[in-house]
Design an enzyme around this catalytic site. Structure first.
Site, PDB file in Angstrom:
ATOM      1  N   ALA A 155       0.837  -1.204   0.000  1.00 17.74           N
ATOM      2  CA  ALA A 155       0.000   0.000   0.000  1.00 17.74           C
ATOM      3  C   ALA A 155       0.873   1.256   0.000  1.00 17.74           C
ATOM      4  O   ALA A 155       1.837   1.343  -0.751  1.00 17.74           O
ATOM      5  CB  ALA A 155      -0.974  -0.037   1.165  1.00 17.74           C
ATOM      6  N   CYS A 156       0.560   2.219   0.857  1.00 23.91           N
ATOM      7  CA  CYS A 156       1.265   3.506   0.830  1.00 23.91           C
ATOM      8  C   CYS A 156       2.723   3.406   1.283  1.00 23.91           C
ATOM      9  O   CYS A 156       3.483   4.355   1.104  1.00 23.91           O
ATOM     10  CB  CYS A 156       0.525   4.525   1.693  1.00 23.91           C
ATOM     11  SG  CYS A 156      -1.081   4.993   1.019  1.00 23.91           S
ATOM     12  N   SER A 157       3.108   2.279   1.851  1.00 23.62           N
ATOM     13  CA  SER A 157       4.502   2.088   2.268  1.00 23.62           C
ATOM     14  C   SER A 157       5.316   1.311   1.243  1.00 23.62           C
ATOM     15  O   SER A 157       6.458   0.935   1.516  1.00 23.62           O
ATOM     16  CB  SER A 157       4.553   1.371   3.623  1.00 23.62           C
ATOM     17  OG  SER A 157       4.012   2.168   4.645  1.00 23.62           O
ATOM     18  N   SER A 334       2.208   5.546  -2.277  1.00 21.85           N
ATOM     19  CA  SER A 334       3.616   5.319  -1.949  1.00 21.85           C
ATOM     20  C   SER A 334       4.554   6.321  -2.602  1.00 21.85           C
ATOM     21  O   SER A 334       5.699   6.488  -2.167  1.00 21.85           O
ATOM     22  CB  SER A 334       4.029   3.903  -2.361  1.00 21.85           C
ATOM     23  OG  SER A 334       4.019   3.744  -3.769  1.00 21.85           O
TER      24      SER A 334
END
Length: 373
Positions: A155-157, A334
């Site tokens: 995901a965003c990481s 990300s």
């Protein structure tokens, strides 16, 4: 001993933009049509009427003023409310491949690296347009690279998790140079008919080149001093779209097949966890927050970033210490922290320290501490 160095970064920005006023006008037109279409059920109390949005609400809630997107016409059409991105044949480069190549070439040019310096590609992003063949392998071919490639999703990481994988590959000799690329088409998974989230995301692609120190000129790039990853399961940010959806038709088209979140819970739970992760990571490297010149934080929400920076530093951070690109790009998943790094790193001099930190669904947190060479 081989050390991993960030030698170059690249950014692809879609030319189309949508500002808050444009987005709100389209959303409110949709709301009027929806409420008119369901007027009888609304009057009988069977359906809740939709509420309009406003630019002031969006900016106060998020700090976002506009966003770049692959397609604006479909998003701004009240009859459609989603981007129109035509399918391509198998013989054409995919949309994410085109974005990735543009960002990767800039990163390689900035690093002064040729094709023989790069032998691995990691495409790390929240949403991949197909499961296989891997987008990364398509990008590898388009760039004319040898070696290996794979996709990953945290995901965003994703970008910071990809950075750790790249650093590991370089340091253990698996690869000489690794491109970490994040082609985020967030508009594709956003529900533009949901008042609480229709404004959150934008599209962009970043690339970071990680090389062995012996291949990078003295004084160029950033040494990766250490990485720290943390995950903790939560349903507060979720997207249930997947290949099994077709196995139960009752779920097709439901709200949970796009991005959904419990924003207040995320804010309350993730913010302290991120600050603690950064502080603990610095302490493990025998560093203190006051040693940092800059924090390139995940660009999800301005209020969240300000709170995290305050918890880390023990005071309010300046824009120089915690730069913001939300107003221009919105949340690009990300890619956000890497966009901030790409745009706000050139003033670093030898010895200056910073941390790239991302956080998002999972929950997932990635921290990368770097030092200017």
């Amino acid at each position: 001993m081989i050390k991993a160095v960030i030698s170059g970064t690249g950014l692809y920005t879609p030319p189309a933009t949508i500002d808050n006023d444009e987005l709100v006008n389209a959303f409110n037109a949709y709301v009027e049509q929806y409420n008119a279409r369901h007027a009888d059920d609304i009057a009988r109390g069977m359906v809740e009427p939709l509420q309009p949005s406003s630019s002031a609400f969006i900016e106060k809630a998020s700090g976002i003023k506009r966003r770049h997107v692959i397609d604006r016409e479909g998003i701004l059409n009240p009859e459609r409310m989603k981007p129109y991105i035509p399918e391509r044949s198998n013989e054409e480069p995919s949309v994410q491949c085109d974005m990735s190549v543009a960002a990767a070439r800039e990163a390689m040019e900035q690093a002064g690296a040729g094709r023989d310096h790069v032998d691995a590609v990691i495409v790390a992003c929240s949403n991949l347009q197909r499961p296989y063949p891997a987008i990364s392998i398509e990008v590898q071919q388009a760039l004319g690279l040898d070696g290996f490639a794979y996709d990953m999703n945290v995901a965003c990481s994703s970008a910071t998790f990809g950075l750790q994988a790249a650093a590991n590959a370089v340091e253990n000799g698996t690869a000489r140079g690794v491109l970490v690329i994040s082609p985020e088409i967030c508009s594709g998974h956003l529900n533009f008919t949901d008042r609480d989230s229709h404004f959150i995301f934008g599209d962009a692609c970043t690339a970071i080149l990680v090389q062995r120190d012996s291949d990078v000129a003295d004084g160029q790039g950033f040494d990766i001093l250490g990485t720290r990853l943390k995950t903790q399961f939560s349903n507060n940010i979720r997207n249930n779209f997947g290949f099994l959806n077709r196995a139960d038709e009752s779920g097709e088209g439901k709200r949970d097949k796009l991005f959904v979140q419990e924003g207040r819970k995320v804010f309350k739970e993730v913010s302290p966890l991120v600050a603690e992760t950064i502080q603990g990571h610095l302490a493990s490297l025998e560093l203190a927050p006051e040693h940092l010149k800059r924090m390139w934080l995940h660009q999800a929400n301005l209020n969240m970033n300000e709170l995290i920076a305050r918890r880390v530093l023990g005071r309010d951070a300046t824009r120089e210490e915690a730069p913001v690109i939300l107003d221009e790009y919105a949340n690009t998943s990300s890619a956000g922290s890497i966009i901030a790094f790409h745009k706000y790193k050139d003033d670093f001099t030898s010895g200056d320290l910073g941390v790239i930190c991302s956080f998002g669904a999972g929950y997932s947190i990635g921290s990368v501490v770097i030092r200017r060479r």
